[in-house]
Design an enzyme around this catalytic site. Structure first.
Site, mmCIF file in Angstrom:
data_model
loop_
_atom_site.group_PDB
_atom_site.id
_atom_site.type_symbol
_atom_site.label_atom_id
_atom_site.label_comp_id
_atom_site.label_asym_id
_atom_site.label_seq_id
_atom_site.Cartn_x
_atom_site.Cartn_y
_atom_site.Cartn_z
ATOM 1 N N HIS A 90 0.732 -1.264 -0.045
ATOM 2 C CA HIS A 90 0.076 0.395 0.123
ATOM 3 C C HIS A 90 0.678 1.339 -0.263
ATOM 4 C CE1 HIS A 90 0.791 0.712 4.395
ATOM 5 N NE2 HIS A 90 0.350 -0.229 5.018
ATOM 6 N N ASP A 92 -0.324 4.484 1.030
ATOM 7 C CA ASP A 92 -0.455 5.830 1.671
ATOM 8 C C ASP A 92 0.043 4.841 3.236
ATOM 9 O OD1 ASP A 92 -2.426 2.722 2.674
ATOM 10 O OD2 ASP A 92 -3.696 4.174 3.745
ATOM 11 N N ASP A 123 6.456 1.445 6.005
ATOM 12 C CA ASP A 123 5.459 1.149 5.929
ATOM 13 C C ASP A 123 4.401 2.146 5.450
ATOM 14 O OD1 ASP A 123 2.905 0.015 6.770
ATOM 15 O OD2 ASP A 123 2.084 0.999 9.095
ATOM 16 N N GLU A 156 -4.884 1.241 2.740
ATOM 17 C CA GLU A 156 -5.125 0.107 4.662
ATOM 18 C C GLU A 156 -5.089 0.656 5.583
ATOM 19 O OE1 GLU A 156 -3.434 -2.088 6.733
ATOM 20 O OE2 GLU A 156 -1.760 -0.527 6.094
ATOM 21 N N GLU A 157 -4.177 2.123 5.449
ATOM 22 C CA GLU A 157 -4.144 2.676 7.198
ATOM 23 C C GLU A 157 -5.592 3.501 8.055
ATOM 24 O OE1 GLU A 157 -1.253 1.906 9.209
ATOM 25 O OE2 GLU A 157 0.348 2.026 7.174
ATOM 26 N N HIS A 423 4.226 3.419 12.089
ATOM 27 C CA HIS A 423 3.259 4.435 13.085
ATOM 28 C C HIS A 423 3.702 5.371 14.238
ATOM 29 C CE1 HIS A 423 -0.202 1.614 11.708
ATOM 30 N NE2 HIS A 423 0.052 1.671 10.970
#
Length: 452
Positions: A90, A92, A123, A156-157, A423
Protein backbone atom coordinates in the site's frame (compact mmCIF):
# COMPACT_ATOMS: atom_id res chain seq x y z
CA UNK A 1 24.55 -12.73 1.69
CA UNK A 2 25.82 -15.54 -0.56
CA UNK A 3 26.84 -14.45 -4.03
CA UNK A 4 24.39 -15.35 -6.79
CA UNK A 5 23.17 -13.49 -9.87
CA UNK A 6 19.92 -12.41 -8.23
CA UNK A 7 21.70 -11.02 -5.17
CA UNK A 8 24.29 -9.27 -7.33
CA UNK A 9 21.58 -7.64 -9.44
CA UNK A 10 19.62 -6.43 -6.42
CA UNK A 11 22.80 -5.01 -4.88
CA UNK A 12 23.47 -3.06 -8.08
CA UNK A 13 19.91 -1.69 -8.02
CA UNK A 14 20.01 -0.36 -4.46
CA UNK A 15 20.99 3.23 -5.41
CA UNK A 16 18.00 3.33 -7.77
CA UNK A 17 15.82 1.89 -5.02
CA UNK A 18 16.88 4.66 -2.65
CA UNK A 19 16.16 7.32 -5.26
CA UNK A 20 12.71 5.85 -5.95
CA UNK A 21 11.84 5.52 -2.29
CA UNK A 22 12.90 9.15 -1.83
CA UNK A 23 10.41 10.18 -4.51
CA UNK A 24 7.63 8.01 -3.08
CA UNK A 25 8.13 9.08 0.54
CA UNK A 26 7.87 12.73 -0.55
CA UNK A 27 4.15 12.30 -1.30
CA UNK A 28 2.07 13.12 1.79
CA UNK A 29 -0.29 10.29 0.91
CA UNK A 30 -2.35 10.13 4.11
CA UNK A 31 -5.79 8.90 3.03
CA UNK A 32 -7.57 11.25 5.41
CA UNK A 33 -8.50 14.13 3.17
CA UNK A 34 -9.51 16.34 6.08
CA UNK A 35 -5.85 16.36 7.08
CA UNK A 36 -3.96 16.09 3.79
CA UNK A 37 -4.88 17.04 0.22
CA UNK A 38 -6.35 14.33 -1.97
CA UNK A 39 -3.87 15.42 -4.64
CA UNK A 40 -0.98 14.00 -2.59
CA UNK A 41 -2.50 10.52 -2.63
CA UNK A 42 -3.41 10.80 -6.29
CA UNK A 43 0.16 11.79 -7.12
CA UNK A 44 1.51 8.77 -5.23
CA UNK A 45 -0.93 6.50 -7.08
CA UNK A 46 0.23 7.88 -10.40
CA UNK A 47 3.86 7.34 -9.38
CA UNK A 48 3.12 3.65 -8.78
CA UNK A 49 1.22 3.37 -12.07
CA UNK A 50 4.15 4.95 -13.94
CA UNK A 51 6.59 2.55 -12.25
CA UNK A 52 4.50 -0.45 -13.34
CA UNK A 53 4.22 0.93 -16.86
CA UNK A 54 8.00 1.26 -17.05
CA UNK A 55 8.35 -2.43 -16.09
CA UNK A 56 6.08 -3.55 -18.92
CA UNK A 57 2.89 -4.12 -16.96
CA UNK A 58 -0.37 -4.19 -18.90
CA UNK A 59 -3.97 -3.32 -17.99
CA UNK A 60 -2.72 -0.64 -15.58
CA UNK A 61 -5.65 1.03 -13.85
CA UNK A 62 -6.32 3.48 -11.07
CA UNK A 63 -9.25 1.80 -9.35
CA UNK A 64 -11.74 4.20 -7.75
CA UNK A 65 -12.70 2.29 -4.62
CA UNK A 66 -15.91 2.83 -2.63
CA UNK A 67 -14.18 4.76 0.17
CA UNK A 68 -13.13 7.53 -2.22
CA UNK A 69 -9.50 6.46 -2.65
CA UNK A 70 -7.58 4.84 -5.49
CA UNK A 71 -5.79 1.51 -5.67
CA UNK A 72 -3.29 0.85 -8.47
CA UNK A 73 -3.52 -2.38 -10.48
CA UNK A 74 -1.32 -3.88 -13.18
CA UNK A 75 -0.77 -7.25 -14.86
CA UNK A 76 2.52 -8.62 -16.18
CA UNK A 77 2.10 -11.80 -18.26
CA UNK A 78 4.53 -14.64 -17.74
CA UNK A 79 5.21 -17.90 -19.56
CA UNK A 80 2.25 -19.90 -20.81
CA UNK A 81 0.98 -22.28 -18.15
CA UNK A 82 2.83 -20.50 -15.32
CA UNK A 83 1.07 -19.84 -12.00
CA UNK A 84 -0.22 -16.38 -11.14
CA UNK A 85 1.19 -14.49 -8.14
CA UNK A 86 -0.44 -11.36 -6.71
CA UNK A 87 1.99 -8.88 -5.14
CA UNK A 88 0.41 -6.49 -2.63
CA UNK A 89 1.60 -3.33 -0.91
CA UNK A 90 0.00 0.00 0.00
CA UNK A 91 1.15 3.50 -0.81
CA UNK A 92 -0.93 5.35 1.79
CA UNK A 93 0.72 6.15 5.11
CA UNK A 94 -0.06 7.08 8.66
CA UNK A 95 0.04 10.79 9.58
CA UNK A 96 3.48 11.79 10.86
CA UNK A 97 2.05 12.64 14.31
CA UNK A 98 4.06 15.40 15.99
CA UNK A 99 6.47 16.53 13.30
CA UNK A 100 8.61 18.22 15.96
CA UNK A 101 9.42 14.75 17.29
CA UNK A 102 11.11 13.75 14.04
CA UNK A 103 14.87 14.15 13.87
CA UNK A 104 14.51 14.84 10.14
CA UNK A 105 11.45 15.87 8.07
CA UNK A 106 8.99 12.94 7.87
CA UNK A 107 8.38 13.28 4.14
CA UNK A 108 12.06 13.56 3.18
CA UNK A 109 13.90 10.24 3.03
CA UNK A 110 17.05 10.80 5.08
CA UNK A 111 19.94 8.40 5.67
CA UNK A 112 21.18 8.27 9.25
CA UNK A 113 23.16 5.60 11.13
CA UNK A 114 22.75 3.10 8.33
CA UNK A 115 18.95 3.43 8.04
CA UNK A 116 16.63 5.40 5.76
CA UNK A 117 14.15 7.56 7.70
CA UNK A 118 10.80 8.80 6.47
CA UNK A 119 7.08 8.16 6.83
CA UNK A 120 6.17 5.07 4.83
CA UNK A 121 9.78 4.00 4.32
CA UNK A 122 8.95 0.61 5.85
CA UNK A 123 5.14 0.73 5.99
CA UNK A 124 4.56 0.29 3.17
CA UNK A 125 6.15 2.36 0.40
CA UNK A 126 9.25 0.30 1.02
CA UNK A 127 7.10 -2.73 0.20
CA UNK A 128 6.26 -1.24 -3.20
CA UNK A 129 9.97 -0.79 -3.92
CA UNK A 130 10.74 -4.31 -2.62
CA UNK A 131 8.36 -5.82 -5.18
CA UNK A 132 9.86 -3.71 -7.97
CA UNK A 133 13.40 -4.75 -7.02
CA UNK A 134 12.49 -8.44 -7.05
CA UNK A 135 10.87 -8.19 -10.46
CA UNK A 136 13.80 -6.25 -11.95
CA UNK A 137 16.27 -8.83 -10.63
CA UNK A 138 14.29 -11.61 -12.28
CA UNK A 139 14.04 -9.72 -15.58
CA UNK A 140 17.82 -9.34 -15.59
CA UNK A 141 18.36 -13.04 -14.90
CA UNK A 142 16.30 -15.01 -17.34
CA UNK A 143 12.92 -13.36 -17.02
CA UNK A 144 9.96 -13.44 -14.67
CA UNK A 145 8.75 -17.06 -14.42
CA UNK A 146 5.17 -16.37 -13.28
CA UNK A 147 2.22 -14.23 -14.24
CA UNK A 148 2.27 -11.22 -11.91
CA UNK A 149 -0.64 -9.16 -10.70
CA UNK A 150 0.33 -6.06 -8.72
CA UNK A 151 -2.01 -4.15 -6.42
CA UNK A 152 -1.06 -1.08 -4.39
CA UNK A 153 -3.81 -0.04 -1.98
CA UNK A 154 -4.59 3.60 -1.26
CA UNK A 155 -6.32 3.47 2.13
CA UNK A 156 -5.01 0.50 4.14
CA UNK A 157 -4.01 2.65 7.10
CA UNK A 158 -7.49 4.17 7.40
CA UNK A 159 -9.24 0.79 7.65
CA UNK A 160 -12.11 2.05 5.49
CA UNK A 161 -12.26 -1.08 3.36
CA UNK A 162 -12.19 0.48 -0.09
CA UNK A 163 -10.12 -2.21 -1.78
CA UNK A 164 -11.94 -5.01 0.04
CA UNK A 165 -15.30 -3.80 -1.28
CA UNK A 166 -13.87 -3.30 -4.78
CA UNK A 167 -12.42 -6.82 -4.83
CA UNK A 168 -15.73 -8.29 -3.71
CA UNK A 169 -17.50 -6.47 -6.55
CA UNK A 170 -14.84 -7.59 -9.11
CA UNK A 171 -13.92 -11.07 -7.86
CA UNK A 172 -11.77 -12.08 -10.85
CA UNK A 173 -9.49 -9.05 -10.74
CA UNK A 174 -7.12 -10.20 -7.98
CA UNK A 175 -7.54 -13.96 -8.43
CA UNK A 176 -4.17 -15.70 -8.09
CA UNK A 177 -2.59 -19.01 -7.13
CA UNK A 178 -0.45 -17.34 -4.48
CA UNK A 179 -0.65 -13.92 -2.86
CA UNK A 180 2.40 -12.19 -1.37
CA UNK A 181 1.42 -9.47 1.09
CA UNK A 182 4.41 -7.15 1.43
CA UNK A 183 3.06 -5.37 4.51
CA UNK A 184 4.46 -7.44 7.39
CA UNK A 185 8.08 -7.93 8.41
CA UNK A 186 10.76 -9.83 10.26
CA UNK A 187 10.48 -10.53 13.96
CA UNK A 188 13.86 -8.87 14.28
CA UNK A 189 16.20 -7.28 11.75
CA UNK A 190 18.27 -10.03 10.21
CA UNK A 191 15.94 -12.87 11.28
CA UNK A 192 13.90 -14.09 8.29
CA UNK A 193 10.27 -14.32 9.35
CA UNK A 194 6.86 -14.92 7.87
CA UNK A 195 3.76 -13.74 9.68
CA UNK A 196 1.45 -16.61 10.56
CA UNK A 197 -1.40 -14.65 12.17
CA UNK A 198 -2.84 -11.17 12.20
CA UNK A 199 -5.19 -9.77 14.78
CA UNK A 200 -8.41 -8.30 13.49
CA UNK A 201 -9.65 -4.93 14.61
CA UNK A 202 -12.66 -2.77 15.18
CA UNK A 203 -12.89 0.99 15.59
CA UNK A 204 -15.72 2.40 17.69
CA UNK A 205 -16.54 6.02 18.45
CA UNK A 206 -18.30 6.67 21.76
CA UNK A 207 -20.00 9.96 22.61
CA UNK A 208 -21.41 10.90 26.02
CA UNK A 209 -23.71 13.84 26.81
CA UNK A 210 -24.98 14.97 30.21
CA UNK A 211 -25.98 18.64 29.98
CA UNK A 212 -27.44 21.08 27.49
CA UNK A 213 -24.25 23.10 27.73
CA UNK A 214 -21.10 23.58 29.80
CA UNK A 215 -21.57 24.96 33.31
CA UNK A 216 -19.47 26.99 35.74
CA UNK A 217 -17.65 24.40 37.85
CA UNK A 218 -17.80 26.61 40.95
CA UNK A 219 -21.54 27.15 40.74
CA UNK A 220 -22.58 23.66 39.60
CA UNK A 221 -19.61 21.32 40.16
CA UNK A 222 -20.24 18.55 42.66
CA UNK A 223 -23.81 17.85 41.58
CA UNK A 224 -23.89 18.44 37.82
CA UNK A 225 -22.84 15.29 35.90
CA UNK A 226 -19.60 15.89 34.04
CA UNK A 227 -19.58 14.15 30.64
CA UNK A 228 -15.78 14.04 30.51
CA UNK A 229 -15.63 12.37 33.92
CA UNK A 230 -18.25 9.87 32.74
CA UNK A 231 -16.17 9.10 29.67
CA UNK A 232 -13.05 8.57 31.78
CA UNK A 233 -14.95 6.02 33.88
CA UNK A 234 -16.17 4.22 30.78
CA UNK A 235 -12.67 4.03 29.32
CA UNK A 236 -11.23 2.81 32.61
CA UNK A 237 -13.75 -0.04 32.63
CA UNK A 238 -12.03 -1.50 29.57
CA UNK A 239 -8.98 -2.53 31.61
CA UNK A 240 -8.40 -4.72 34.63
CA UNK A 241 -6.11 -3.62 37.44
CA UNK A 242 -3.09 -5.16 35.68
CA UNK A 243 -3.95 -3.42 32.42
CA UNK A 244 -5.45 -6.46 30.69
CA UNK A 245 -8.28 -5.73 28.27
CA UNK A 246 -11.66 -6.50 29.79
CA UNK A 247 -14.65 -6.27 27.48
CA UNK A 248 -17.71 -8.00 28.91
CA UNK A 249 -18.17 -11.37 27.20
CA UNK A 250 -14.90 -11.28 25.22
CA UNK A 251 -12.41 -14.08 25.90
CA UNK A 252 -9.02 -12.85 27.09
CA UNK A 253 -7.25 -16.15 27.70
CA UNK A 254 -5.56 -16.93 24.37
CA UNK A 255 -2.13 -18.60 24.38
CA UNK A 256 0.61 -18.30 21.72
CA UNK A 257 2.47 -21.58 21.19
CA UNK A 258 5.15 -20.52 18.68
CA UNK A 259 8.10 -18.10 18.59
CA UNK A 260 8.34 -16.24 21.89
CA UNK A 261 9.10 -12.60 22.66
CA UNK A 262 11.10 -11.99 25.84
CA UNK A 263 10.02 -9.16 28.12
CA UNK A 264 13.49 -7.59 27.95
CA UNK A 265 13.40 -7.59 24.15
CA UNK A 266 9.89 -6.17 24.13
CA UNK A 267 10.77 -3.41 26.59
CA UNK A 268 13.70 -2.42 24.41
CA UNK A 269 11.72 -2.57 21.15
CA UNK A 270 8.80 -0.65 22.62
CA UNK A 271 11.13 1.83 24.34
CA UNK A 272 9.33 1.46 27.68
CA UNK A 273 10.61 3.98 30.21
CA UNK A 274 12.72 2.74 33.12
CA UNK A 275 10.58 1.73 36.07
CA UNK A 276 7.34 1.50 34.04
CA UNK A 277 5.81 -1.97 34.04
CA UNK A 278 4.29 -3.85 31.13
CA UNK A 279 0.55 -4.39 31.24
CA UNK A 280 -1.43 -7.62 31.18
CA UNK A 281 -0.45 -11.14 32.18
CA UNK A 282 0.85 -14.21 30.36
CA UNK A 283 3.75 -14.17 27.94
CA UNK A 284 4.35 -11.11 25.78
CA UNK A 285 3.47 -13.22 22.73
CA UNK A 286 0.16 -14.15 24.39
CA UNK A 287 -0.63 -10.50 24.98
CA UNK A 288 0.22 -9.09 21.56
CA UNK A 289 -0.61 -11.98 19.21
CA UNK A 290 -3.24 -14.18 20.89
CA UNK A 291 -5.42 -11.87 22.99
CA UNK A 292 -7.64 -8.83 22.45
CA UNK A 293 -6.16 -5.42 23.15
CA UNK A 294 -8.00 -2.13 23.54
CA UNK A 295 -6.42 1.24 22.83
CA UNK A 296 -7.93 4.71 23.27
CA UNK A 297 -6.83 6.43 20.07
CA UNK A 298 -8.16 9.88 20.84
CA UNK A 299 -10.40 11.93 23.10
CA UNK A 300 -12.29 15.08 22.17
CA UNK A 301 -12.13 17.46 25.14
CA UNK A 302 -10.67 20.90 25.78
CA UNK A 303 -6.87 21.11 25.78
CA UNK A 304 -5.12 22.19 28.96
CA UNK A 305 -4.02 25.45 27.38
CA UNK A 306 -7.06 27.69 27.28
CA UNK A 307 -9.24 25.45 29.45
CA UNK A 308 -11.99 27.15 31.45
CA UNK A 309 -13.41 26.15 34.87
CA UNK A 310 -16.34 24.24 33.42
CA UNK A 311 -18.37 21.08 33.97
CA UNK A 312 -18.43 19.54 30.50
CA UNK A 313 -21.66 18.81 28.70
CA UNK A 314 -20.24 16.31 26.20
CA UNK A 315 -17.14 14.29 25.39
CA UNK A 316 -16.22 11.57 22.95
CA UNK A 317 -13.44 9.11 22.21
CA UNK A 318 -12.25 6.79 19.44
CA UNK A 319 -11.44 3.28 20.59
CA UNK A 320 -9.52 0.54 18.79
CA UNK A 321 -9.99 -3.10 19.73
CA UNK A 322 -7.59 -5.67 18.27
CA UNK A 323 -9.02 -9.20 18.20
CA UNK A 324 -7.03 -12.43 17.77
CA UNK A 325 -7.65 -15.21 15.26
CA UNK A 326 -10.68 -17.25 16.26
CA UNK A 327 -12.65 -14.20 17.38
CA UNK A 328 -15.19 -12.74 14.96
CA UNK A 329 -14.59 -9.00 14.61
CA UNK A 330 -18.29 -8.28 14.12
CA UNK A 331 -19.14 -10.07 17.35
CA UNK A 332 -16.31 -8.26 19.15
CA UNK A 333 -17.74 -4.97 17.90
CA UNK A 334 -21.14 -5.83 19.36
CA UNK A 335 -19.58 -6.77 22.69
CA UNK A 336 -17.50 -3.59 22.81
CA UNK A 337 -20.46 -1.34 22.05
CA UNK A 338 -22.61 -3.15 24.61
CA UNK A 339 -19.83 -2.80 27.20
CA UNK A 340 -19.46 0.92 26.60
CA UNK A 341 -23.19 1.47 26.93
CA UNK A 342 -23.53 -0.73 30.02
CA UNK A 343 -20.65 0.97 31.85
CA UNK A 344 -21.74 4.56 31.22
CA UNK A 345 -22.51 6.01 34.68
CA UNK A 346 -25.18 8.34 36.03
CA UNK A 347 -27.72 7.63 33.33
CA UNK A 348 -25.70 9.75 30.90
CA UNK A 349 -26.73 9.62 27.27
CA UNK A 350 -24.33 7.46 25.29
CA UNK A 351 -24.01 6.80 21.59
CA UNK A 352 -21.63 4.35 19.96
CA UNK A 353 -20.76 4.07 16.29
CA UNK A 354 -18.64 1.54 14.44
CA UNK A 355 -16.25 3.36 12.10
CA UNK A 356 -13.99 0.53 10.94
CA UNK A 357 -13.62 -3.23 11.16
CA UNK A 358 -11.42 -6.07 9.88
CA UNK A 359 -11.25 -9.78 10.58
CA UNK A 360 -8.25 -11.61 12.03
CA UNK A 361 -6.22 -13.89 9.78
CA UNK A 362 -4.34 -17.19 10.11
CA UNK A 363 -2.05 -18.54 7.38
CA UNK A 364 -1.21 -22.16 6.58
CA UNK A 365 2.58 -22.06 6.93
CA UNK A 366 2.93 -25.73 5.86
CA UNK A 367 1.74 -25.10 2.28
CA UNK A 368 3.99 -25.52 -0.79
CA UNK A 369 4.40 -21.77 -1.24
CA UNK A 370 5.70 -21.45 2.32
CA UNK A 371 8.19 -24.24 1.64
CA UNK A 372 9.46 -22.28 -1.36
CA UNK A 373 9.62 -19.11 0.74
CA UNK A 374 11.53 -20.91 3.50
CA UNK A 375 14.18 -22.00 1.02
CA UNK A 376 14.38 -18.52 -0.51
CA UNK A 377 14.76 -16.83 2.87
CA UNK A 378 17.38 -19.36 3.93
CA UNK A 379 19.46 -18.47 0.88
CA UNK A 380 18.96 -14.71 1.24
CA UNK A 381 19.79 -14.75 4.97
CA UNK A 382 23.00 -16.80 4.93
CA UNK A 383 21.49 -20.12 5.94
CA UNK A 384 19.20 -18.89 8.71
CA UNK A 385 15.96 -20.83 8.96
CA UNK A 386 12.63 -19.07 8.42
CA UNK A 387 10.66 -18.30 11.59
CA UNK A 388 6.90 -17.84 11.92
CA UNK A 389 5.53 -15.16 14.24
CA UNK A 390 2.26 -13.42 14.91
CA UNK A 391 1.59 -9.77 14.24
CA UNK A 392 -0.58 -7.66 16.47
CA UNK A 393 -1.64 -5.37 13.65
CA UNK A 394 -4.37 -5.94 11.09
CA UNK A 395 -4.50 -6.23 7.31
CA UNK A 396 -8.23 -6.61 6.64
CA UNK A 397 -7.69 -7.37 2.95
CA UNK A 398 -6.16 -10.76 3.84
CA UNK A 399 -9.49 -12.15 4.96
CA UNK A 400 -11.28 -10.72 1.96
CA UNK A 401 -8.79 -12.38 -0.38
CA UNK A 402 -8.92 -15.61 1.61
CA UNK A 403 -12.71 -15.70 1.29
CA UNK A 404 -12.68 -14.83 -2.43
CA UNK A 405 -9.88 -17.26 -3.30
CA UNK A 406 -9.96 -20.10 -0.76
CA UNK A 407 -7.45 -22.17 -2.75
CA UNK A 408 -4.87 -19.39 -2.90
CA UNK A 409 -1.85 -19.47 -0.61
CA UNK A 410 -1.31 -16.18 1.23
CA UNK A 411 2.17 -15.25 2.46
CA UNK A 412 2.98 -12.24 4.62
CA UNK A 413 6.47 -10.74 4.45
CA UNK A 414 7.85 -7.22 4.53
CA UNK A 415 10.16 -4.64 6.05
CA UNK A 416 8.51 -3.70 9.36
CA UNK A 417 10.93 -5.10 11.97
CA UNK A 418 10.93 -3.48 15.45
CA UNK A 419 13.63 -0.90 14.70
CA UNK A 420 11.45 0.43 11.86
CA UNK A 421 9.10 2.07 14.40
CA UNK A 422 6.17 2.04 11.98
CA UNK A 423 3.27 4.39 12.85
CA UNK A 424 5.58 6.23 15.26
CA UNK A 425 7.84 9.24 14.81
CA UNK A 426 11.17 8.55 13.09
CA UNK A 427 9.93 5.59 11.07
CA UNK A 428 12.78 4.02 9.10
CA UNK A 429 13.75 1.09 6.94
CA UNK A 430 16.95 -0.91 6.96
CA UNK A 431 18.42 -0.90 3.44
CA UNK A 432 19.97 -4.27 4.26
CA UNK A 433 16.51 -5.69 5.01
CA UNK A 434 15.15 -4.16 1.81
CA UNK A 435 17.98 -5.75 -0.17
CA UNK A 436 17.69 -9.19 1.43
CA UNK A 437 13.90 -9.32 1.27
CA UNK A 438 13.96 -8.31 -2.40
CA UNK A 439 16.41 -11.13 -3.08
CA UNK A 440 14.24 -13.54 -1.11
CA UNK A 441 11.11 -12.57 -3.02
CA UNK A 442 12.84 -13.03 -6.38
CA UNK A 443 14.22 -16.43 -5.33
CA UNK A 444 10.78 -17.39 -4.05
CA UNK A 445 9.16 -16.61 -7.38
CA UNK A 446 11.76 -18.75 -9.16
CA UNK A 447 11.28 -21.67 -6.81
CA UNK A 448 7.51 -21.39 -6.75
CA UNK A 449 7.31 -21.36 -10.55
CA UNK A 450 9.27 -24.61 -10.82
CA UNK A 451 7.83 -26.32 -7.77
CA UNK A 452 11.31 -26.49 -6.23
Amino acid sequence: MPSNPIAETVASLMPRAKAELTELVAFKSVADFEQYPRSESEAAANWVADALRAEGFEDIALLDTPDGTQSVYGFLPGPEGAPTVLLYAHYDVQPPLDESGWATPPFELTERDGRWYGRGSADCKGGVVMHLLALRALKANGGIPVHVKFIAEGSEEQGTGGLERYAEAHPDLLRADTIVIGDAGNFRAGLPTVTATLRGMTLVRVEIDTLEGNLHSGQFGGAAPDALAALVRVLDSLRAEDGSTTVDGLDNGGVWEGLQYTEDDFRRDAKVLDGVGLIGEGTVADRIWARPAVTVLGIDCPPVVGATPSVHAGARALISLRVPPGVDAAEATKLLRAHLEAHTPWGARVRTEQVGQGQAFRADVTSPAYEAMAAALREAYDGQEMQASGMGGSIPLCNTLGALYPDAEILLIGLSEPEAQIHAVNESVSPDELERMSVAEALFLQRYATGA
